[in-house]
Motif scaffolding. Structure first.
Motif, mmCIF file in Angstrom:
data_model
loop_
_atom_site.group_PDB
_atom_site.id
_atom_site.type_symbol
_atom_site.label_atom_id
_atom_site.label_comp_id
_atom_site.label_asym_id
_atom_site.label_seq_id
_atom_site.Cartn_x
_atom_site.Cartn_y
_atom_site.Cartn_z
ATOM 1 N N ALA A 1 -94.567 -13.630 60.031
ATOM 2 C CA ALA A 1 -94.783 -13.228 58.639
ATOM 3 C C ALA A 1 -93.547 -13.620 57.833
ATOM 4 O O ALA A 1 -93.534 -14.620 57.147
ATOM 5 N N CYS A 2 -92.446 -12.837 57.980
ATOM 6 C CA CYS A 2 -91.281 -13.117 57.135
ATOM 7 C C CYS A 2 -90.489 -14.340 57.605
ATOM 8 O O CYS A 2 -89.962 -15.095 56.797
ATOM 9 N N GLY A 3 -90.372 -14.528 58.918
ATOM 10 C CA GLY A 3 -89.558 -15.629 59.438
ATOM 11 C C GLY A 3 -88.064 -15.373 59.327
ATOM 12 O O GLY A 3 -87.256 -16.242 59.618
ATOM 13 N N LEU A 4 -87.706 -14.162 58.911
ATOM 14 C CA LEU A 4 -86.299 -13.853 58.595
ATOM 15 C C LEU A 4 -85.738 -12.721 59.451
ATOM 16 O O LEU A 4 -84.663 -12.214 59.177
ATOM 17 N N GLY A 5 -86.500 -12.259 60.433
ATOM 18 C CA GLY A 5 -86.003 -11.200 61.300
ATOM 19 C C GLY A 5 -86.226 -9.802 60.754
ATOM 20 O O GLY A 5 -85.694 -8.836 61.303
ATOM 21 N N PHE B 242 -90.529 -7.863 62.210
ATOM 22 C CA PHE B 242 -90.746 -7.645 63.647
ATOM 23 C C PHE B 242 -92.155 -8.026 64.115
ATOM 24 O O PHE B 242 -92.595 -7.595 65.157
ATOM 25 N N CYS C 80 -93.046 -10.923 65.080
ATOM 26 C CA CYS C 80 -93.012 -12.045 66.026
ATOM 27 C C CYS C 80 -92.342 -11.662 67.339
ATOM 28 O O CYS C 80 -91.929 -12.536 68.096
ATOM 29 N N ARG D 288 -87.064 -11.101 68.685
ATOM 30 C CA ARG D 288 -87.811 -11.692 67.576
ATOM 31 C C ARG D 288 -87.726 -13.213 67.692
ATOM 32 O O ARG D 288 -86.619 -13.769 67.702
HETATM 33 S S1 FES Z 1 -91.543 -13.055 61.478
HETATM 34 FE FE1 FES Z 1 -90.676 -11.258 60.613
HETATM 35 S S2 FES Z 1 -89.252 -10.664 62.143
HETATM 36 FE FE2 FES Z 1 -89.961 -12.573 62.879
#
Ligand code: FES
Ligand SMILES: Cc1cc2nc3c(=O)[nH]c(=O)nc-3n(C[C@H](O)[C@H](O)[C@H](O)COP(=O)(O)OP(=O)(O)OC[C@H]3O[C@@H](n4cnc5c(N)ncnc54)[C@H](O)[C@@H]3O)c2cc1C
Length: 274
Positions: A236-240, A243, A245, A259
């Motif tokens: 979703a966010c790709g930014l950590g 959660f 992923c 993550r």
């Molecule tokens: S995609 Fe949101 S924490 Fe990895």
């Protein structure tokens, strides 16, 4: 120094519009996209990824950005490249981009591949869209004086993407496909055992297939070799932050959660739970 001056700050990632310089259909499933981007994006390293704000294809509205690995970057030219497979609404939207249009890209994100200067030869094994993620490793290895053997797997010969790039960077390439049965695990295992026996494998690198990952984990354990895997996980966010992923990893006999976007997407092959 002026005590009131803000500390200098160089961002490691940023969201910015990037102009489409070229966009080419490679076959019925894959497209190659070249963008003019800023210096931060063009400084991306192999194995890192970007979150792409895909345009809406007709009648659809992809929600959230889509993660896409770096296929190529040229800091001197200020370009970044992606090689993608059309899978759903987001990538269908990407496919509508014309030269001169802009795409909002966020990155570079995550941790990429690393090479040990002591290695002389590595073996890169990938399948499908995973071949796009692995391709920039060929250049990175050539610049480090490390020979590459690439085993490229796909359903059919025309879907073996990245082959030209691997060859252009001096890699030895073996293509295996489902259509002639050469991608069968037993045959790939035979190829990999031959490479290990001939001293052409100081480390394994893989992406795109859990089956190929398990095979390399087994061989890496048997021959005490290191390895790295680039994992693809819904994000979703790709930014950590969100959660979404999180995956299980086996670290020193314990299962730990990491993550994929933040701790990876490139991980120690031995830790991945395939
Ligand atoms: S995609 Fe949101 S924490 Fe990895
Ligand atoms: C770190 C990372 C790097 C990636 N690099 C590349 C790349 O270089 N080239 C490329 O073609 N694809 C890559 N992918 C996969 C790409 O992100 C998905 O194909 C894309 O998000 C699908 O979006 P969509 O809207 O087109 O399809 P959707 O409608 O969202 O999904 C279509 C199909 O794709 C699957 N899918 C969706 N998201 C992902 C995902 N994140 N990973 C794997 N499968 C997914 C879905 O399960 C579904 O079966 C990468 C994924 C990750 C996590």
């Amino acid at each position: 120094m002026n005590a009131l001056a803000p500390p200098s700050f160089t961002p490691r990632a940023e969201a910015a519009p990037a102009e489409v310089l070229a966009h080419r259909e490679l076959n019925g499933e894959y497209r190659h996209l070249v963008l003019r981007a800023g210096p931060v994006a063009a400084g991306a390293k192999p194995g890192q990824f970007f979150q792409l704000l895909c345009p809406c294809p007709p009648g659809e509205a992809p929600y959230l950005r889509r993660p896409m690995s770096l296929y190529g970057a040229d800091p001197a030219q200020g370009t970044v490249e992606f090689l993608y497979k059309i899978a759903g609404a987001g990538t269908r939207g990407l496919a509508t981009l014309a030269v001169g249009e802009h795409l909002d890209i966020l990155g570079p994100l995550g941790k990429g591949f690393t090479l040990d200067p002591a290695w002389r030869s590595i073996v890169v094994v990938g399948r499908g869209a995973g071949l796009a993620t692995l391709a920039p490793l060929a250049r990175m290895a050539r610049l480090a004086g490390i020979a590459v053997t690439a085993v490229l797997s796909a359903r059919r010969p025309e879907l073996v993407v990245s082959e030209a790039l691997f060859r252009a960077e001096g890699a030895s390439v073996v293509s295996v496909t489902d259509s002639d049965g050469s991608s069968a695990p037993a045959h790939v295992e035979e190829i990999l055992r031959g490479l290990v026996a001939s001293g052409r494998c100081d480390a394994f690198f893989t992406c795109g297939s859990a089956r190929l990952l398990r095979l390399q984990q087994m061989l890496a354990r048997e021959f005490s070799l290191p390895g790295q895997v680039a994992l693809e996980q819904q994000m979703a966010c790709g930014l950590g932050i969100c959660f979404c992923c999180v995956r299980d990893f086996a670290v020193e006999g314990e299962i730990v959660h990491k993550r994929v976007c933040w701790d990876g997407p490139v991980f120690d092959m031995h830790e991945a739970v395939a």
